[in-house]
Design an enzyme around this catalytic site. Structure first.
Site, PDB file in Angstrom:
ATOM      1  N   GLY A  46       0.840  -1.193   0.000  1.00 16.83           N
ATOM      2  CA  GLY A  46       0.000   0.000   0.000  1.00 16.83           C
ATOM      3  C   GLY A  46       0.872   1.239   0.000  1.00 16.83           C
ATOM      4  O   GLY A  46       2.046   1.189   0.389  1.00 16.83           O
ATOM      5  N   GLN A  51       3.039  10.012   1.342  1.00 20.71           N
ATOM      6  CA  GLN A  51       4.370   9.380   1.393  1.00 20.71           C
ATOM      7  C   GLN A  51       5.257   9.774   0.215  1.00 20.71           C
ATOM      8  O   GLN A  51       6.482   9.553   0.265  1.00 20.71           O
ATOM      9  CB  GLN A  51       4.240   7.855   1.422  1.00 20.71           C
ATOM     10  CG  GLN A  51       3.669   7.324   2.718  1.00 20.71           C
ATOM     11  CD  GLN A  51       3.521   5.816   2.649  1.00 20.71           C
ATOM     12  OE1 GLN A  51       2.522   5.317   2.166  1.00 20.71           O
ATOM     13  NE2 GLN A  51       4.533   5.092   3.113  1.00 20.71           N
ATOM     14  N   CYS A  93       6.317  -0.300   7.095  1.00 19.41           N
ATOM     15  CA  CYS A  93       5.936   0.894   6.338  1.00 19.41           C
ATOM     16  C   CYS A  93       7.099   1.297   5.432  1.00 19.41           C
ATOM     17  O   CYS A  93       8.249   1.331   5.895  1.00 19.41           O
ATOM     18  CB  CYS A  93       5.604   2.022   7.313  1.00 19.41           C
ATOM     19  SG  CYS A  93       5.140   3.559   6.498  1.00 19.41           S
ATOM     20  N   LEU A  94       6.804   1.601   4.170  1.00 26.15           N
ATOM     21  CA  LEU A  94       7.855   2.018   3.241  1.00 26.15           C
ATOM     22  C   LEU A  94       8.544   3.295   3.710  1.00 26.15           C
ATOM     23  O   LEU A  94       9.678   3.568   3.319  1.00 26.15           O
ATOM     24  CB  LEU A  94       7.270   2.237   1.837  1.00 26.15           C
ATOM     25  CG  LEU A  94       6.719   0.988   1.129  1.00 26.15           C
ATOM     26  CD1 LEU A  94       6.173   1.372  -0.243  1.00 26.15           C
ATOM     27  CD2 LEU A  94       7.784  -0.085   1.003  1.00 26.15           C
ATOM     28  N   HIS A 135      -4.002   1.661   7.714  1.00 25.46           N
ATOM     29  CA  HIS A 135      -2.615   2.144   7.761  1.00 25.46           C
ATOM     30  C   HIS A 135      -2.427   3.292   6.762  1.00 25.46           C
ATOM     31  O   HIS A 135      -1.865   4.345   7.111  1.00 25.46           O
ATOM     32  CB  HIS A 135      -1.678   0.965   7.447  1.00 25.46           C
ATOM     33  CG  HIS A 135      -0.224   1.314   7.362  1.00 25.46           C
ATOM     34  ND1 HIS A 135       0.718   0.803   8.232  1.00 25.46           N
ATOM     35  CD2 HIS A 135       0.466   2.117   6.511  1.00 25.46           C
ATOM     36  CE1 HIS A 135       1.912   1.293   7.913  1.00 25.46           C
ATOM     37  NE2 HIS A 135       1.787   2.083   6.870  1.00 25.46           N
ATOM     38  N   GLU A 136      -2.905   3.093   5.531  1.00 27.12           N
ATOM     39  CA  GLU A 136      -2.719   4.131   4.503  1.00 27.12           C
ATOM     40  C   GLU A 136      -3.562   5.368   4.820  1.00 27.12           C
ATOM     41  O   GLU A 136      -3.132   6.503   4.576  1.00 27.12           O
ATOM     42  CB  GLU A 136      -3.053   3.591   3.111  1.00 27.12           C
ATOM     43  CG  GLU A 136      -2.249   2.370   2.671  1.00 27.12           C
ATOM     44  CD  GLU A 136      -0.755   2.505   2.876  1.00 27.12           C
ATOM     45  OE1 GLU A 136      -0.226   3.638   2.818  1.00 27.12           O
ATOM     46  OE2 GLU A 136      -0.098   1.478   3.121  1.00 27.12           O
ATOM     47  N   HIS A 139      -1.790   7.626   7.114  1.00 24.53           N
ATOM     48  CA  HIS A 139      -0.823   8.503   6.433  1.00 24.53           C
ATOM     49  C   HIS A 139      -1.503   9.779   5.936  1.00 24.53           C
ATOM     50  O   HIS A 139      -0.913  10.863   5.962  1.00 24.53           O
ATOM     51  CB  HIS A 139      -0.207   7.793   5.224  1.00 24.53           C
ATOM     52  CG  HIS A 139       0.908   6.846   5.552  1.00 24.53           C
ATOM     53  ND1 HIS A 139       2.057   7.243   6.180  1.00 24.53           N
ATOM     54  CD2 HIS A 139       1.065   5.532   5.306  1.00 24.53           C
ATOM     55  CE1 HIS A 139       2.869   6.201   6.317  1.00 24.53           C
ATOM     56  NE2 HIS A 139       2.286   5.145   5.797  1.00 24.53           N
TER      57      HIS A 139
END
Ligand code: NI
Length: 172
Positions: A46, A51, A93-94, A135-136, A139
């Site tokens: 995701g 981000q 997480c990226l 999660h996304e 962000h």
């Protein structure tokens, strides 16, 4: 399509809050394609626009198992309209590469959004998909998963992350 740069913690722009998209057009669809490409390039499931330093309220995800055809999903202006239950998932997480931690979230959610054609969609999610959407969406509010942890766990994850960053830095 282009692979975009993913911001990593502690970049302060990860604390930006997204603003709703007003028009679903080709420009937005190109951006969503770039986000999907970036997510694949970085090996994530995701990615939220925040981000990559963009404040449009959009996210992409693809939870297709490895080896199966890709199934990218784009959510424009997502809102969670119902949630229930509890699930604990070990999240990464990226934007916080190299560390993971167990986070508690709602097990089932109903999310409403516009798809890439501007059509209103209502989707019921559970398990990993529910975790990923939450999660996304965090962000998009400037939140990272470690913000969901207790103070000690949060401190431990960030210490581990900083140690990993330092060793990468000294190796380069
Ligand atoms: Ni993330």
């Amino acid at each position: 399509m282009a692979v975009l740069e993913v911001l990593t913690w502690p970049n302060p722009r990860l604390r930006d809050r997204a603003v709703p998209v007003e028009r679903v057009d080709d420009d937005l669809r190109r951006f969503l394609d770039d986000m999907v490409e970036t997510m694949y390039a970085d090996g994530g499931v995701g990615l939220a626009a925040i981000q990559v330093g963009d404040r449009r309220r959009v996210l992409v995800m693809d939870l297709a198992p490895k080896g199966e055809p890709r199934r990218p999903v784009a959510m424009i202006n997502p809102e969670i309209v119902a949630s229930e239950g509890e699930i604990v998932w070990c999240e990464g997480c990226l934007s916080v590469p190299g560390v993971r931690a167990e986070v508690t979230r709602a097990e089932r959610i109903v999310v409403e959004y516009l798809d890439r054609d501007g059509h209103a969609v209502r989707r019921e999610c559970e398990g990993l998909e529910s975790v990923c959407v939450q999660h996304e969406m965090d962000h998009l509010e400037g939140l990272l998963y470690f913000d969901r942890l207790g103070p000690l766990e949060r401190k431990a994850v960030l210490a581990e992350y900083e140690a990993a960053e330092r060793s990468v830095g000294s190796a380069g």
